[in-house]
Design a protein around this motif. Structure first.
Motif, short mmCIF file in Angstrom:
data_model
loop_
_atom_site.label_atom_id
_atom_site.label_comp_id
_atom_site.label_asym_id
_atom_site.label_seq_id
_atom_site.Cartn_x
_atom_site.Cartn_y
_atom_site.Cartn_z
N ALA A 57 0.82 -1.21 0.00
CA ALA A 57 0.00 0.00 0.00
C ALA A 57 0.85 1.25 0.00
CB ALA A 57 -0.92 0.00 1.22
N ALA A 58 1.94 1.23 0.75
CA ALA A 58 2.79 2.42 0.79
C ALA A 58 3.35 2.71 -0.57
CB ALA A 58 3.93 2.20 1.80
N ALA A 59 3.78 1.65 -1.28
CA ALA A 59 4.33 1.85 -2.62
C ALA A 59 3.28 2.39 -3.56
CB ALA A 59 4.88 0.52 -3.15
N ALA A 60 2.08 1.83 -3.49
CA ALA A 60 1.02 2.28 -4.39
C ALA A 60 0.69 3.74 -4.14
CB ALA A 60 -0.22 1.42 -4.19
N GLY A 61 0.64 4.12 -2.86
CA GLY A 61 0.35 5.51 -2.54
C GLY A 61 1.43 6.43 -3.04
N ALA A 62 2.68 6.04 -2.82
CA ALA A 62 3.79 6.88 -3.26
C ALA A 62 3.84 6.98 -4.76
CB ALA A 62 5.10 6.31 -2.72
N LEU A 63 3.60 5.88 -5.44
CA LEU A 63 3.61 5.90 -6.89
C LEU A 63 2.51 6.82 -7.41
CD1 LEU A 63 4.25 2.14 -7.54
CD2 LEU A 63 5.65 3.99 -8.43
N GLY A 64 1.35 6.76 -6.79
CA GLY A 64 0.27 7.62 -7.23
C GLY A 64 0.61 9.08 -7.06
N LEU A 65 1.22 9.43 -5.93
CA LEU A 65 1.59 10.81 -5.70
C LEU A 65 2.62 11.26 -6.71
CD1 LEU A 65 1.88 10.83 -1.81
CD2 LEU A 65 0.20 12.07 -3.17
N GLY A 66 3.62 10.39 -6.96
CA GLY A 66 4.67 10.76 -7.91
C GLY A 66 4.11 10.93 -9.30
N ALA A 67 3.22 10.03 -9.70
CA ALA A 67 2.69 10.08 -11.05
C ALA A 67 1.82 11.31 -11.26
CB ALA A 67 1.87 8.81 -11.34
N ALA A 93 21.68 3.57 -27.89
CA ALA A 93 21.02 4.83 -27.55
C ALA A 93 20.41 4.72 -26.16
CB ALA A 93 19.93 5.17 -28.57
N ILE A 94 20.34 5.84 -25.47
CA ILE A 94 19.68 5.92 -24.17
C ILE A 94 18.24 6.36 -24.40
CG2 ILE A 94 19.65 7.03 -21.91
CD1 ILE A 94 22.67 7.38 -22.15
N ALA A 95 17.30 5.57 -23.97
CA ALA A 95 15.89 5.87 -24.22
C ALA A 95 15.42 7.06 -23.41
CB ALA A 95 15.02 4.66 -23.89
N ARG A 96 14.60 7.89 -24.03
CA ARG A 96 13.89 8.91 -23.28
C ARG A 96 13.05 8.22 -22.21
NH1 ARG A 96 8.80 10.75 -22.99
NH2 ARG A 96 7.93 9.75 -24.84
N ASP A 97 13.09 8.74 -20.98
CA ASP A 97 12.34 8.06 -19.92
C ASP A 97 10.85 8.34 -20.06
OD1 ASP A 97 13.39 10.73 -18.98
OD2 ASP A 97 11.92 10.38 -17.41
N ILE A 98 10.06 7.45 -19.47
CA ILE A 98 8.61 7.60 -19.45
C ILE A 98 8.26 8.66 -18.41
CG2 ILE A 98 6.42 6.42 -19.00
CD1 ILE A 98 7.84 3.79 -19.78
N THR A 99 7.52 9.68 -18.80
CA THR A 99 7.20 10.75 -17.87
C THR A 99 6.11 10.31 -16.89
OG1 THR A 99 5.45 11.74 -19.21
CG2 THR A 99 7.71 12.43 -19.69
N ALA A 100 6.00 11.08 -15.81
CA ALA A 100 4.96 10.78 -14.81
C ALA A 100 3.57 10.86 -15.42
CB ALA A 100 5.09 11.76 -13.63
N ARG A 101 3.37 11.78 -16.33
CA ARG A 101 2.06 11.94 -16.96
C ARG A 101 1.74 10.76 -17.88
NH1 ARG A 101 -1.17 16.20 -17.26
NH2 ARG A 101 0.46 17.55 -16.41
N GLU A 102 2.76 10.24 -18.57
CA GLU A 102 2.55 9.15 -19.52
C GLU A 102 2.37 7.80 -18.84
OE1 GLU A 102 5.37 10.71 -23.21
OE2 GLU A 102 6.24 9.62 -21.52
N ARG A 103 2.99 7.62 -17.69
CA ARG A 103 3.15 6.28 -17.11
C ARG A 103 1.83 5.54 -16.87
NH1 ARG A 103 7.10 3.27 -15.24
NH2 ARG A 103 8.59 4.93 -15.69
N PRO A 104 0.81 6.14 -16.26
CA PRO A 104 -0.41 5.34 -15.99
C PRO A 104 -1.03 4.76 -17.26
CG PRO A 104 -0.43 7.36 -14.71
CD PRO A 104 0.72 7.49 -15.67
N GLU A 105 -1.13 5.58 -18.30
CA GLU A 105 -1.73 5.11 -19.56
C GLU A 105 -0.89 4.00 -20.18
OE1 GLU A 105 -2.19 6.67 -24.17
OE2 GLU A 105 -1.75 8.12 -22.57
N LEU A 106 0.42 4.19 -20.24
CA LEU A 106 1.27 3.20 -20.90
C LEU A 106 1.37 1.92 -20.08
CD1 LEU A 106 4.15 5.38 -22.41
CD2 LEU A 106 1.87 4.86 -23.31
#
Length: 380
Positions: free
Chosen positions: A5-15, A357-370
């Protein structure tokens, strides 16, 4: 190399970019006790540092302590990026110490820590070896321009491993994974962040500037192959067992793992496809409110001395982030050690580097959808 639960909450806040999760620069530091406490706490992944034959001593760390008097409390506690995020996020988002001075996590997760303000900027004035010897190709990732907050511990390549003898031919392209004779004998990595870049490269996408449309188009092509059973399964590092047993003939793989496999089976090959492969790093960071920041900075710089970097590279066999270590290995009187200097999976040659090549990272805004799309496509 990679919740509760702590991880899920933190991930949600970060995203979502919730301000409560973000730590402003002025709140990241604590009183540094390095001058009076000659120690530091270092958290890393298992089997990711040199050991002696007994497996109990760590020669490079022991040498650092003899030189500096700084004792390193070294723990192998990081087994999964998301799991570790969940472990430390409650402390970090509440402006508390994690009781760790130095951590190593994958760069795609480092990007999340940097965005949230959970790591401290390093003093490069205290790190002359980092400034001088860090591989130019790793100096300027999009998530940390100029590497102010992170320093690569080891680097690597995500490419394709295959059994050339059992397959009966050599491979050159990502698209060859979809050949009919490989149906049911292919595995891909399960983690979205570990897998997506190579698959995009197979579709001809420049991973330094990929778009969400590119990602969805890749999933559109992958989905029918999953349904048809062409892909045996999606794995973590356990692809090693499948490839070694012969159950799998080709798989998405990490370069360092393949070097280890080749020691027992020379028929195992590693492919940097013609379309390219992803160059990645797992990086050192000093978390907020670390009690021994200067000691941690000193240890980081120590591992960028070419002689020390060479000793580490000879043991872990990943891409060395210190090119100058190559000359140290080449000068070794031990033939096996000297041969490592010519291994393109530890020191990629110019032709190989042009395909990395170094990949562009997945942004916080993109992550939930992807993440939803990836899970729906792969079933993991």
């Amino acid at each position: 190399m990679r919740g509760g639960a702590a991880a899920a909450g933190a991930l949600g806040l970060g995203a979502c970019g919730v301000p409560a999760a973000y730590v402003a620069p002025g709140d990241r530091t604590a009183a540094d006790r390095s001058a009076r406490e000659h120690e530091l706490d270092f958290a890393n992944w298992p089997l990711y540092i040199d050991t002696d034959d007994s497996g109990r001593r760590r020669p490079t760390l022991d040498a650092f302590t003899r030189r500096t008097g700084i004792r390193v409390h070294y723990t192998e506690e990081i087994n999964d990026n998301d799991e570790f995020f969940g472990k430390v996020s409650p402390s970090l988002m509440n402006h508390q110490s994690t009781d760790r001075d130095l951590i190593v996590i994958s760069d795609w997760m480092c990007a999340r820590f940097v965005r949230l303000g959970w790591v401290q900027e390093m003093d490069r004035g205290r790190q002359p070896h980092v400034a001088r010897h860090l591989d130019p190709s790793l100096r300027d990732p999009a998530f940390d321009p100029g590497r102010r907050y992170t320093v690569p511990w080891q680097s690597g390549i995500t490419g394709i491993a295959y059994n050339a003898r059992k397959l009966g031919r050599t491979l050159h392209h990502v698209s060859e994974l979809w050949d009919d004779d490989l149906k049911g004998r292919v595995t891909l990595l399960s983690g979205m962040d570990e897998a997506f870049a190579l698959l995009l490269q197979g579709d001809g996408v420049d991973i330094t500037r990929w778009t969400t449309d590119d990602f969805h188009r890749m999933c559109d092509r992958l989905a029918p192959r999953v349904r048809a059973g062409h892909i045996r399964r999606f794995t973590g590092n356990d692809y090693i067992k499948d490839l070694s047993s012969g159950d799998v003939l080709a798989c998405q793989a990490y370069s360092g793992d393949v070097i280890q496999l080749q020691a027992d089976n020379p028929d195992i090959r590693f492919l940097v496809p013609e379309e390219g492969a992803e160059l990645w790093a797992e990086s050192l960071m000093i978390p907020d409110r670390a009690a021994h920041k200067r000691n941690a900075e000193r240890l980081i710089d120590y591992y960028y001395e070419p002689e020390v970097a060479a000793a580490l590279a000879a043991w872990v066999n990943y891409v060395c982030p210190v090119p100058a270590a190559r000359d140290v290995l080449a000068a070794s009187k031990d033939k096996e050690t000297a041969a490592l200097a010519e291994d393109p999976l530890i020191f990629p040659d110019d032709a190989t580097r042009r395909r990395l090549a170094i990949a562009r990272d997945i942004t916080a805004r993109e992550r939930p959808e992807l993440a939803r799309r990836w899970s729906g496509t792969t079933g993991v």
